[in-house]
Design a protein around this motif. Structure first.
Motif, mmCIF file in Angstrom:
data_model
loop_
_atom_site.group_PDB
_atom_site.id
_atom_site.type_symbol
_atom_site.label_atom_id
_atom_site.label_comp_id
_atom_site.label_asym_id
_atom_site.label_seq_id
_atom_site.Cartn_x
_atom_site.Cartn_y
_atom_site.Cartn_z
ATOM 1 N N ALA A 45 0.814 -1.228 0.000
ATOM 2 C CA ALA A 45 0.000 0.000 0.000
ATOM 3 C C ALA A 45 0.840 1.267 0.000
ATOM 4 O O ALA A 45 0.300 2.371 -0.045
ATOM 5 N N LEU A 86 2.694 2.261 2.482
ATOM 6 C CA LEU A 86 2.748 2.834 3.830
ATOM 7 C C LEU A 86 4.087 2.572 4.496
ATOM 8 O O LEU A 86 4.432 3.196 5.500
ATOM 9 N N ILE A 98 2.764 7.604 -5.591
ATOM 10 C CA ILE A 98 1.478 8.288 -5.806
ATOM 11 C C ILE A 98 0.696 7.589 -6.918
ATOM 12 O O ILE A 98 -0.506 7.338 -6.801
ATOM 13 N N LYS A 101 -0.627 4.295 -5.701
ATOM 14 C CA LYS A 101 -1.749 4.448 -4.767
ATOM 15 C C LYS A 101 -3.060 4.739 -5.491
ATOM 16 O O LYS A 101 -4.128 4.445 -4.967
ATOM 17 N N TRP A 127 -10.430 3.341 9.131
ATOM 18 C CA TRP A 127 -9.929 4.574 8.512
ATOM 19 C C TRP A 127 -11.073 5.546 8.216
ATOM 20 O O TRP A 127 -11.171 6.102 7.119
ATOM 21 N N TYR A 136 -13.710 8.778 9.928
ATOM 22 C CA TYR A 136 -13.774 9.842 10.933
ATOM 23 C C TYR A 136 -15.124 9.775 11.643
ATOM 24 O O TYR A 136 -16.163 9.990 11.013
ATOM 25 N N TYR A 179 -9.528 12.119 -4.393
ATOM 26 C CA TYR A 179 -9.303 11.399 -5.653
ATOM 27 C C TYR A 179 -9.822 12.184 -6.866
ATOM 28 O O TYR A 179 -9.619 11.762 -7.996
ATOM 29 N N THR A 237 -6.274 7.231 11.554
ATOM 30 C CA THR A 237 -6.644 7.667 10.204
ATOM 31 C C THR A 237 -5.459 8.261 9.438
ATOM 32 O O THR A 237 -5.595 8.579 8.263
ATOM 33 N N ASP A 239 -2.865 6.687 8.511
ATOM 34 C CA ASP A 239 -2.542 5.734 7.450
ATOM 35 C C ASP A 239 -3.473 5.915 6.251
ATOM 36 O O ASP A 239 -3.078 5.694 5.110
ATOM 37 N N ALA A 240 -4.719 6.290 6.546
ATOM 38 C CA ALA A 240 -5.673 6.500 5.449
ATOM 39 C C ALA A 240 -5.193 7.636 4.558
ATOM 40 O O ALA A 240 -5.251 7.544 3.323
ATOM 41 N N LEU A 241 -4.702 8.697 5.189
ATOM 42 C CA LEU A 241 -4.179 9.834 4.409
ATOM 43 C C LEU A 241 -2.953 9.396 3.607
ATOM 44 O O LEU A 241 -2.791 9.738 2.443
ATOM 45 N N ARG A 242 -2.075 8.623 4.272
ATOM 46 C CA ARG A 242 -0.834 8.211 3.623
ATOM 47 C C ARG A 242 -1.066 7.186 2.522
ATOM 48 O O ARG A 242 -0.241 7.045 1.616
ATOM 49 N N ALA A 243 -2.184 6.459 2.620
ATOM 50 C CA ALA A 243 -2.473 5.445 1.597
ATOM 51 C C ALA A 243 -3.122 6.062 0.354
ATOM 52 O O ALA A 243 -3.279 5.397 -0.658
ATOM 53 N N MET A 244 -3.498 7.337 0.456
ATOM 54 C CA MET A 244 -4.123 7.986 -0.692
ATOM 55 C C MET A 244 -3.065 8.606 -1.604
ATOM 56 O O MET A 244 -1.938 8.835 -1.167
ATOM 57 N N PRO A 245 -3.442 8.881 -2.844
ATOM 58 C CA PRO A 245 -2.442 9.471 -3.757
ATOM 59 C C PRO A 245 -2.183 10.946 -3.473
ATOM 60 O O PRO A 245 -2.477 11.818 -4.294
ATOM 61 N N VAL A 246 -1.725 11.220 -2.266
ATOM 62 C CA VAL A 246 -1.332 12.591 -1.900
ATOM 63 C C VAL A 246 0.090 12.541 -1.347
ATOM 64 O O VAL A 246 0.466 11.565 -0.700
ATOM 65 N N SER A 247 0.850 13.586 -1.601
ATOM 66 C CA SER A 247 2.221 13.609 -1.101
ATOM 67 C C SER A 247 2.220 14.048 0.363
ATOM 68 O O SER A 247 1.240 14.642 0.848
#
Lengths: 225, 225
Positions: free
Chosen positions: A50, A52, A72, A75, A86, A88, A104, B81, B83-91
């Motif tokens: 993933a 991570l 990126i 992902k 994950w 809120y 996304y 959460t 990890d949720a941010l880190r698993a997304m395609p964002v730097s």
């Protein structure tokens, strides 16, 4: 091209070896089990896939993209259902999905579609903190599927689910498989591995068996003797 | 850097905060109590030596800011959460910037309430432009949140992170405090205009720029597991 290609993957935490020379390939639409006891290295493997966690050595390709070189891009092609949902708790189900969809760059209509698909449309405006474990798991799956990933990673996906929830999840996975989504299911439940086509058995970070679920279970039984 | 992802992260954090109001209410309570405390303890000295007022004002914002801005990453960590941010395609830079934008708005909101309360309680005879004084505060706020967000991300994995954050942050904030207190002093008690504090403003801008570059460069390492 394979959906997932893992070659010679190694990862240690200090002196403790979590993964050692793990290699396997997953085809498009295939359900692939990563079976192993607690601490065998399943979660570490999924976290590396993933993006991570960085591997010490080895190569991981997701839908033809090198995860370490282009995290990126990789992902974008991945979805993950982790141990934790994950989500809120202070946001509603719809707000949660709208946030992820926003990141996304997906249209808002996708949120409604997914809530409908996982059977949570009537709870869209409820705070996630008030959801049951099963409802959170459904929403977590919706979150992971928002961007229609080519590869879905599931870490112990049935933990905390009742029999109805497990049956629902199994149907969902079959549907996704039919649509061409490759799935890696990390589990220590032999029953979950039976829902897969192939897989590997991990022990202390090493692949000790590979093949059909029956072969994995036979190897697992052999270890126990 | 994708502005869309940054804004979605900041928007989500604001929504979560407005629902729970945990951080904002504590920041407002703490800063108002501090102003009341300082007005009782040092109000008489401010009357005879008005130049010390901006220093007290910054003491209030410094501790309030450290109390509140560190929560942005900590809340993600506690809710699992991050990890949720880190698993997304964002730097990592986009995540950090999103958090900094949220922290800026949070501290700006507190300043909007506390600054007038401070002027009234400390009985400060304002000689310059209130708008300019608030602009100086906001510019300093920007630099403050960049540094506090970056350092709070860096100490996220540390055991005593609540203690570590102020210890690491204080020396970094020293130039900012000196410049901001000097500019505020000249505006509030000396009646200086924008041209008179040009050198402080330029240095504040430069400091904010350098801090931002360092924060963005270290973001990947800070958010790495």
């Amino acid at each position: 091209m394979h959906a997932v290609e893992v070659e010679g993957l190694c990862r240690s935490f200090g002196r403790q070896v979590a993964l050692h020379g793990v290699s396997f390939r997953v085809r498009r639409g295939e359900r692939f089990a990563v079976l192993g006891a607690n601490g065998a290295g399943k979660s570490t493997l999924l976290r590396i896939l993933a993006g991570l966690l960085r591997q010490d050595s080895g190569r991981v390709m997701v839908a033809g993209v090198d995860v370490a070189a282009e995290p990126i891009e990789a992902k974008r092609r991945l979805g993950m259902v982790a141990h934790d949902p994950w989500l809120y708790g202070e946001l509603t189900a719809e707000e949660n999905l709208r946030f992820y969809a926003g990141i996304y760059g997906l249209p808002e209509s996708r949120v409604g579609e997914l809530l409908e698909e996982v059977g949570l449309a009537e709870h869209a405006h409820r705070l996630v903190a008030t959801f049951s474990k099963g409802m959170k798991q459904r929403l977590s799956i919706a979150r992971a599927l928002l961007h229609q990933p080519e590869v879905l990673l599931l870490d112990e996906p049935t933990s905390g689910l009742d029999a109805r929830g497990r049956a629902w999840l199994r149907r969902q996975l079959e549907e996704l498989s039919a649509r061409g989504t490759a799935m890696l299911i990390a589990t220590h439940h032999p029953a979950e591995a039976m829902a897969c086509v192939r897989g590997i058995l991990l022990e202390a970070g090493r692949v000790v068996a590979r093949g059909s679920p029956e072969e994995l279970l036979a190897a697992l039984a052999g270890e126990g003797e | 850097m994708r502005l869309r992802a940054v804004l979605w992260i900041a928007r989500k954090d604001l929504l979560v905060e407005l629902r729970s109001r945990h951080t904002l209410s504590f920041m407002l309570l703490f800063s108002t109590l501090s102003v009341v405390f300082f007005s009782r303890v040092a109000g008489a000295y401010v009357g005879t030596t008005p130049g010390i007022a901006p220093g007290y004002l910054w003491l209030v914002f410094l501790f309030t800011g450290m109390l509140g801005t560190g929560r942005a990453f900590l809340r993600e960590k506690e809710a699992n959460t991050l990890d949720a941010l880190r698993a997304m395609p964002v730097s990592a830079a986009e995540i950090l910037t999103g958090k900094a934008v949220y922290n800026f708005l949070l501290l700006f909101g507190v300043q909007c309430v506390v600054f007038p309360v401070f002027l009234v309680f400390m009985d400060i005879q304002v000689k310059g432009s209130l708008l300019l004084a608030f602009a100086v505060l906001s510019l300093s706020n920007l630099s403050f949140v960049v540094l506090s967000s970056a350092v709070s991300a860096l100490v996220l994995g540390a055991r005593a992170r609540e203690v570590l954050l102020p210890v690491l942050l204080m020396p970094l904030l020293f130039p900012l405090l000196v410049l901001s207190v000097s500019a505020l002093n000249r505006v509030l008690t000396g009646g200086a205009g924008v041209l008179a504090i040009e050198s402080e403003l330029r240095l504040l801008l430069a400091y904010t720029g350098v801090s931002s570059v360092i924060a963005l460069l270290t973001s990947e390492a800070a958010l790495q597991e």
